[in-house]
Design a protein around this motif. Structure first.
Motif, short mmCIF file in Angstrom:
data_model
loop_
_atom_site.label_atom_id
_atom_site.label_comp_id
_atom_site.label_asym_id
_atom_site.label_seq_id
_atom_site.Cartn_x
_atom_site.Cartn_y
_atom_site.Cartn_z
N TRP A 27 0.82 -1.20 0.00
CA TRP A 27 0.00 0.00 0.00
C TRP A 27 0.86 1.26 0.00
CZ3 TRP A 27 0.30 3.73 3.73
CH2 TRP A 27 0.96 3.39 4.92
N GLY A 28 2.06 1.18 0.58
CA GLY A 28 2.94 2.35 0.60
C GLY A 28 3.36 2.77 -0.79
N ILE A 29 3.69 1.78 -1.64
CA ILE A 29 4.08 2.09 -3.02
C ILE A 29 2.89 2.67 -3.78
CG2 ILE A 29 4.89 1.08 -5.18
CD1 ILE A 29 6.39 -0.99 -3.54
N ALA A 30 1.71 2.07 -3.58
CA ALA A 30 0.52 2.58 -4.25
C ALA A 30 0.23 4.02 -3.82
CB ALA A 30 -0.68 1.68 -3.94
N TRP A 36 2.05 11.04 -6.41
CA TRP A 36 2.82 11.51 -7.56
C TRP A 36 1.87 11.97 -8.67
CZ3 TRP A 36 6.85 7.84 -10.34
CH2 TRP A 36 7.41 8.52 -11.43
N GLU A 37 0.89 11.14 -8.99
CA GLU A 37 -0.08 11.48 -10.04
C GLU A 37 -0.85 12.75 -9.67
OE1 GLU A 37 -2.37 10.94 -13.60
OE2 GLU A 37 -0.53 9.95 -12.91
N ARG A 52 4.02 12.08 -15.59
CA ARG A 52 3.09 11.28 -14.81
C ARG A 52 3.64 9.86 -14.67
NH1 ARG A 52 -2.78 12.81 -17.30
NH2 ARG A 52 -3.49 11.63 -15.48
N PRO A 53 3.25 9.15 -13.61
CA PRO A 53 3.80 7.80 -13.39
C PRO A 53 3.58 6.86 -14.56
CG PRO A 53 2.59 8.56 -11.46
CD PRO A 53 2.35 9.57 -12.53
N TRP A 54 2.38 6.91 -15.16
CA TRP A 54 2.10 5.98 -16.24
C TRP A 54 3.02 6.22 -17.43
CZ3 TRP A 54 0.91 7.88 -20.97
CH2 TRP A 54 0.39 9.18 -21.05
N ALA A 55 3.47 7.49 -17.63
CA ALA A 55 4.38 7.79 -18.74
C ALA A 55 5.75 7.15 -18.51
CB ALA A 55 4.52 9.30 -18.90
N VAL A 56 6.19 7.13 -17.25
CA VAL A 56 7.47 6.50 -16.92
C VAL A 56 7.41 5.00 -17.16
CG1 VAL A 56 9.13 6.06 -15.07
CG2 VAL A 56 8.02 8.30 -15.24
N PHE A 57 6.35 4.36 -16.65
CA PHE A 57 6.22 2.91 -16.83
C PHE A 57 5.94 2.55 -18.29
CE2 PHE A 57 5.27 3.38 -12.27
CZ PHE A 57 6.17 2.46 -11.77
N ALA A 58 5.30 3.45 -19.03
CA ALA A 58 5.07 3.21 -20.45
C ALA A 58 6.39 3.21 -21.22
CB ALA A 58 4.13 4.27 -21.02
N THR A 241 15.84 1.22 -8.22
CA THR A 241 15.14 1.05 -6.95
C THR A 241 14.55 -0.34 -6.82
OG1 THR A 241 14.60 3.41 -6.92
CG2 THR A 241 13.31 1.97 -5.48
N ILE A 242 13.93 -0.83 -7.89
CA ILE A 242 13.35 -2.18 -7.87
C ILE A 242 14.45 -3.22 -7.64
CG2 ILE A 242 12.20 -3.93 -9.27
CD1 ILE A 242 10.62 -1.69 -10.60
N GLY A 243 15.59 -3.05 -8.32
CA GLY A 243 16.69 -3.98 -8.12
C GLY A 243 17.22 -3.96 -6.70
N SER A 244 17.37 -2.77 -6.12
CA SER A 244 17.88 -2.65 -4.75
C SER A 244 16.92 -3.26 -3.75
CB SER A 244 18.11 -1.17 -4.42
OG SER A 244 19.11 -0.62 -5.23
#
Length: 263
Positions: A27-30, A36-37, A52-58, A241-244
């Motif tokens: 829930w913290g990440i969400a 952010w959005e 926006r977050p979706w642009a980064v993940f896109a 960050t995900i790797g760490s």
């Protein structure tokens, strides 16, 4: 229905229950993504300032090969530097434990060496080793050295009550005390050092790559920043960050198993 479920073993949780459990764990990440959005939308930031977050993940989704290649480069250097720092820190801690003379010589040198800011070391190391992967490897090894040196050294002295006297009664030699008493006693502390060092290994490698512009996620972040490609710059940071976090979680699991076995 209940008898059938009992006969076939415990019933599996429903999809809704599994989704709810996942949301509780993350829930913290969400919350960070939602904030952010909201921050970008409410302030109407330009994409160069804050996408926006979706642009980064896109961008990550559209260029998986690019991100994977750079991530693997950074991860390889980070893991190699972590291993080198682990070997150096553990070895010097054992040498300091084995002799008072070596302890008086190595401990101050290790403390002074570890207190120097890494950013200040990069120009010196770059002139010595060159502006390549070797310098990044050395930076990660230096970052990893101090936790292993300190925690292994303290763990070697945390012996079970009466164990040192027992080994003395049986006439155990120095190397027997080391391998059969001191090192097993230091193992829980050693895993703490591994946890602390692993959390910074990938990020440390990325910072060194960014400052020197060599390769990997750090170079990717540097190039994206120069081109005002904020989505890619943040995408590189997200991958690091995900790797760490993944490495940290794996080490925490290992630490828990070691503590169950040795404490």
């Amino acid at each position: 229905m209940s008898q059938s479920a009992t006969a076939n073993g415990p019933a599996r949780p429903s999809l809704a229950a599994r989704i709810g459990r996942t949301l509780l764990n993350f829930w913290g990440i969400a919350l960070i993504l939602v904030l952010w959005e909201a921050l970008v939308v409410l302030n109407d930031f330009n994409v160069i300032v804050m996408p926006r977050p979706w642009a980064v993940f896109a961008d990550i989704w559209a260029n998986p090969g690019l991100y994977l290649q750079n991530f693997m480069q950074t991860a390889w250097v980070a893991m190699s530097g972590l291993v080198l720092g682990m070997i150096a820190g553990t070895t010097i801690a054992v040498l300091a434990w084995s002799s008072r003379i070596l302890n008086g010589l190595l401990t101050p040198i290790g403390l002074i060496f570890s207190s120097i800011p890494v950013v200040a070391m990069i120009p010196v190391l770059a002139r010595m080793l060159g502006y390549g992967t070797e310098t990044v490897l050395a930076i990660v090894a230096i970052l990893s050295f101090f936790p292993f040196f300190v925690f292994t050294g303290s763990g070697l002295k945390l012996l079970p009550a009466g164990s040192a006297d027992l080994f003395s009664v049986f006439g155990a030699k120095k190397h027997q005390r080391l391998f059969h008493l001191a090192l097993p006693s230091a193992l829980p502390n050693w895993t703490v050092a591994l946890r602390l060092a692993s959390a910074n290994a990938i990020l440390g490698a990325m910072v060194a790559e960014f400052l020197m512009g060599t390769s990997g996620l750090g170079q990717m972040l540097h190039a994206a920043s120069q081109a005002f490609n904020t989505e890619r710059a943040l995408g590189a940071s997200v991958c690091a960050t995900i790797g760490s976090v993944t490495l940290f979680v794996l080490v925490v699991s290992l630490e828990a198993r070691v503590r169950e076995r040795w404490t």
